[in-house]
Design an enzyme around this catalytic site. Sequence first.
Site, PDB file in Angstrom:
ATOM      1  N   TYR A 146       0.442  -1.023  -0.312  1.00 46.76           N
ATOM      2  CA  TYR A 146       0.268  -0.010   0.218  1.00 46.76           C
ATOM      3  C   TYR A 146       0.612   1.375   0.210  1.00 46.76           C
ATOM      4  CZ  TYR A 146      -3.581  -2.663   1.511  1.00 46.76           C
ATOM      5  OH  TYR A 146      -4.390  -4.027   1.203  1.00 46.76           O
ATOM      6  N   ASP A 227      -2.407 -17.704   2.661  1.00 49.07           N
ATOM      7  CA  ASP A 227      -3.516 -19.212   2.454  1.00 49.07           C
ATOM      8  C   ASP A 227      -4.610 -19.715   3.369  1.00 49.07           C
ATOM      9  OD1 ASP A 227      -1.302 -19.730   1.748  1.00 49.07           O
ATOM     10  OD2 ASP A 227      -1.730 -21.057  -0.118  1.00 49.07           O
ATOM     11  N   ASP A 255     -10.122  -8.672   8.292  1.00 48.45           N
ATOM     12  CA  ASP A 255     -11.432  -8.613   8.044  1.00 48.45           C
ATOM     13  C   ASP A 255     -12.212  -9.503   8.664  1.00 48.45           C
ATOM     14  OD1 ASP A 255     -12.056  -5.587   7.830  1.00 48.45           O
ATOM     15  OD2 ASP A 255     -12.856  -5.593   5.808  1.00 48.45           O
TER      16      ASP A 255
END
Length: 360
Positions: A146, A227, A255
């Site tokens: 980011y 994963d 999240d």
Amino acid sequence: MNYKIALIPGDGIGPEIVKEAVKVLDKAGEKYGFTLEYEKLLMGGASIDVHGIPLTDETIAAAKASDAVLMGSIGGDARTSPWYKLEPSKRPEAGLLKIRKELNLFANLRPAYLYEELKEACPLRDDIIGDGFDMMIMRELTGGLYFGERKTVEENGIRKAIDTLTYDENEIRRIAKRGFDIARKRRKKVTSVDKANVLDSSRLWRAVVEEVAKDYPDVELSHMLVDNCAMQLVRDPKQFDVILTENMFGDILSDEASMVTGSIGMLSSASLNETKFGLYEPSHGSAPDIAGMDIANPIATILSAAMMLRFSLDLDEAADAIENAVKQVLKDGYRTGDIMSEGCKKVGCREMGDLIAQRV
Ligand code: NAD
């Protein structure tokens, strides 16, 4: 003791939920003998409306001069709000990225805790939930994808976008230390999450975390590929204590972990720097769809305020009192709309704040 708190109500439901958190903090202050002096600051859309930009230098300076920052949430509805007609660097969310960088808030803490009373809201089966779970996601917040260089170019008529993922060992070491420190105050287990089978940045991550672990022989360290971690969070969330991970993986996993607890309106967060200073805010957004209706759940913000007392002001007893007051209100059967279930009493944002303050 008197502390200076920078208060950023923000946009949407932000002002409503922050007001309730202040109510609860002041009650805790009365009871535990401290006072908080608040300075209200503008950020996000509220700042764009007044200053044309989402974060001013004056706001940054005022935040830096405080003992901690308590924030509501920023942003509006991207489809309808004029804030999103501005170029990306002038939109509300740019203010959030900038303040994290300016305050050097590199460590983001998000607890995912399943309240006994809210078990019904958890989408997992009872046999998976068991006695519940209690984990802390520690996400690196100012590095990685980011914040790397990015550009979009056109080559031979084909558009191409490039993002870069960079971490240096110092960035990894400081977040790893924070993760191990937090684990020491909990169940002494760190799961470091990476993608070391593919990414160089993850291989360095793993190596540095191993080095840091040598200074924490009492904390158990394991590694997990991202994963697999995404899968394990819904297969067996009880196995986790502290999950330590980089920026983008942490964004996604935190999240997912919040969803597993059932309600976004319950989830607090803290972003810390190398000192005791931190910015505290709920994990959810500004919920423009319910702003001003007195139906938002203020608990995530109230629990963020409790984290502020614990991590920035060392007022652990008062923090415990607020967390217990939240548990008691749930036990007493009060719910805002988002966590409502049969047989409970539905209350609005303001009343929920009153009920919690009464129980502190
Ligand atoms: P959101 O979290 O604001 O809302 C998602 C859904 O959850 C909505 O239906 C909303 O009504 C509900 N909800 C959220 N918080 C609630 C609460 N406390 N009580 C009851 N219901 C609640 O996410 P979104 O709709 O994707 O984003 C809205 C805005 O918030 C966007 O502008 C986004 O950029 C911004 N946002 C800001 C932050 C932040 O300030 N850190 C974080 C996420 C999103």
